[in-house]
Design a protein around this motif. Structure first.
Motif, mmCIF file in Angstrom:
data_model
loop_
_atom_site.group_PDB
_atom_site.id
_atom_site.type_symbol
_atom_site.label_atom_id
_atom_site.label_comp_id
_atom_site.label_asym_id
_atom_site.label_seq_id
_atom_site.Cartn_x
_atom_site.Cartn_y
_atom_site.Cartn_z
ATOM 1 N N UNK A 54 13.959 34.741 -0.347
ATOM 2 C CA UNK A 54 15.340 34.615 0.152
ATOM 3 C C UNK A 54 16.394 35.158 -0.809
ATOM 4 N N UNK A 55 17.574 35.315 -0.239
ATOM 5 C CA UNK A 55 18.739 35.724 -1.029
ATOM 6 C C UNK A 55 19.175 34.586 -1.957
ATOM 7 N N UNK A 56 19.997 34.936 -2.939
ATOM 8 C CA UNK A 56 20.623 33.912 -3.800
ATOM 9 C C UNK A 56 21.558 33.083 -2.913
ATOM 10 N N UNK A 57 21.574 31.738 -3.076
ATOM 11 C CA UNK A 57 22.466 30.949 -2.219
ATOM 12 C C UNK A 57 23.928 31.341 -2.419
ATOM 13 N N UNK A 58 24.684 31.188 -1.334
ATOM 14 C CA UNK A 58 26.099 31.572 -1.416
ATOM 15 C C UNK A 58 26.807 30.787 -2.513
ATOM 16 N N UNK A 59 26.398 29.504 -2.638
ATOM 17 C CA UNK A 59 27.025 28.708 -3.714
ATOM 18 C C UNK A 59 26.200 28.922 -4.974
ATOM 19 N N UNK A 60 26.391 30.078 -5.625
ATOM 20 C CA UNK A 60 25.517 30.450 -6.741
ATOM 21 C C UNK A 60 25.779 29.611 -7.991
ATOM 22 N N UNK A 61 26.798 28.736 -7.944
ATOM 23 C CA UNK A 61 27.038 27.815 -9.052
ATOM 24 C C UNK A 61 25.824 26.932 -9.299
ATOM 25 N N UNK A 62 25.011 26.756 -8.270
ATOM 26 C CA UNK A 62 23.806 25.934 -8.374
ATOM 27 C C UNK A 62 22.805 26.516 -9.364
ATOM 28 N N UNK A 63 22.850 27.827 -9.566
ATOM 29 C CA UNK A 63 21.853 28.482 -10.430
ATOM 30 C C UNK A 63 21.966 27.979 -11.873
ATOM 31 N N UNK A 64 23.164 27.602 -12.290
ATOM 32 C CA UNK A 64 23.371 27.190 -13.680
ATOM 33 C C UNK A 64 22.468 26.019 -14.062
ATOM 34 N N UNK A 65 22.230 25.112 -13.131
ATOM 35 C CA UNK A 65 21.445 23.899 -13.409
ATOM 36 C C UNK A 65 19.999 24.001 -12.939
ATOM 37 N N UNK A 66 19.597 25.173 -12.483
ATOM 38 C CA UNK A 66 18.312 25.273 -11.791
ATOM 39 C C UNK A 66 17.156 25.544 -12.756
ATOM 40 N N UNK A 67 16.074 24.798 -12.566
ATOM 41 C CA UNK A 67 14.924 24.949 -13.459
ATOM 42 C C UNK A 67 14.114 26.219 -13.163
ATOM 43 N N UNK A 68 14.490 26.954 -12.119
ATOM 44 C CA UNK A 68 13.788 28.211 -11.788
ATOM 45 C C UNK A 68 14.589 29.434 -12.228
ATOM 46 N N UNK A 69 15.657 29.183 -12.926
ATOM 47 C CA UNK A 69 16.585 30.256 -13.263
ATOM 48 C C UNK A 69 15.899 31.439 -13.951
ATOM 49 N N UNK A 70 14.924 31.157 -14.809
ATOM 50 C CA UNK A 70 14.232 32.225 -15.550
ATOM 51 C C UNK A 70 13.524 33.208 -14.634
ATOM 52 N N UNK A 71 13.242 32.759 -13.400
ATOM 53 C CA UNK A 71 12.487 33.618 -12.482
ATOM 54 C C UNK A 71 13.392 34.390 -11.528
ATOM 55 N N UNK A 72 14.696 34.133 -11.629
ATOM 56 C CA UNK A 72 15.637 34.816 -10.747
ATOM 57 C C UNK A 72 16.439 35.810 -11.579
ATOM 58 N N UNK A 73 15.899 37.008 -11.682
ATOM 59 C CA UNK A 73 16.551 38.026 -12.513
ATOM 60 C C UNK A 73 17.884 38.474 -11.960
ATOM 61 N N UNK A 74 18.130 38.244 -10.673
ATOM 62 C CA UNK A 74 19.343 38.780 -10.061
ATOM 63 C C UNK A 74 20.509 37.805 -10.053
ATOM 64 N N UNK A 75 20.339 36.619 -10.701
ATOM 65 C CA UNK A 75 21.508 35.710 -10.726
ATOM 66 C C UNK A 75 22.265 35.917 -12.029
ATOM 67 N N UNK A 76 23.550 35.653 -11.967
ATOM 68 C CA UNK A 76 24.374 35.891 -13.164
ATOM 69 C C UNK A 76 24.314 34.694 -14.107
#
Ligand code: SF4
Length: 189
Positions: free
Chosen positions: A167-189
């Motif tokens: 799937x795409x990055x969620x529209x509320x991408x602020x969630x990525x900051x706290x996400x334990x999968x962040x290392x696997x999502x190269x396309x998030x800021x």
């Protein structure tokens, strides 16, 4: 595929978590926050065992803790923190380490209500979310619309896994900051 009630929460937070759990499994880091949250959860169960039902607006009832339920009809499973059996009906109770009731909490509770219904063959009209940090109990009605949406969510989780869709990055991408999968999502800021 048997969907877990917790998958619905994850799907609503970010569908990619479902992808990383079932399609291309990765190791997730258990953060200190998660470990503390788990401990608080257990402590709440221990306290709850001694508490009265008044907080739930019920005068009588029997509480059951950490109960596993499975529905063949929905191919859905989950471990419910607590449920209360009363002459008026059965009520699921979900404990949350949060200061407010979020949408994904609501649909998890509805999913538990569906499991309770299938198990006992009795309609469930409402349930409770207990917010641990605030020691607050919130009653939620299990509406027909919420039931329908929850069933759609179960289908969406299954569909994502069957199609192996990333799937795409969620529209509320602020969630990525706290996400334990962040290392696997190269396309998030
Ligand atoms: S880092 Fe962002 S996009 Fe990746 S799984 Fe977490 S919430 Fe989803």
């Amino acid at each position: 595929m048997i969907v877990k009630v917790a998958d619905l929460k994850q799907y609503l937070y970010c569908p990619r978590i479902i992808y990383f759990t079932y399609v291309a499994p990765v190791e997730k880091k258990v953060t200190a926050k998660m470990a503390i949250g788990k401990e608080e959860h257990y402590a709440t169960v221990r306290l709850e065992e001694r508490r009265r039902l008044r907080a739930y607006g019920l005068s009588e009832g029997e509480r059951h803790f950490n109960a596993y339920f499975y529905s063949e009809r929905l191919r859905l499973e989950g471990v419910l923190d607590m449920y209360i059996v009363t002459p008026r009906g059965n009520f699921p109770v979900d404990f949350k380490n949060a200061c407010r009731v979020a949408l994904n909490h609501k649909y998890q509770l509805v999913a538990y209500a569906l499991l309770l219904e299938d198990h006992f063959g009795r309609p469930v009209r409402g349930g409770f979310i207990y917010l641990i940090p605030r020691k607050q109990v919130h009653y939620l009605e299990i509406t027909p619309e919420a039931r329908l949406y929850t069933k759609k969510l179960i289908g969406a989780v299954r569909n994502l896994v069957a199609r192996e869709h990333f799937p795409e990055v969620p529209r509320r991408s602020g969630r990525c900051a706290d996400c334990e999968y962040r290392n696997y999502c190269g396309d998030v800021l």
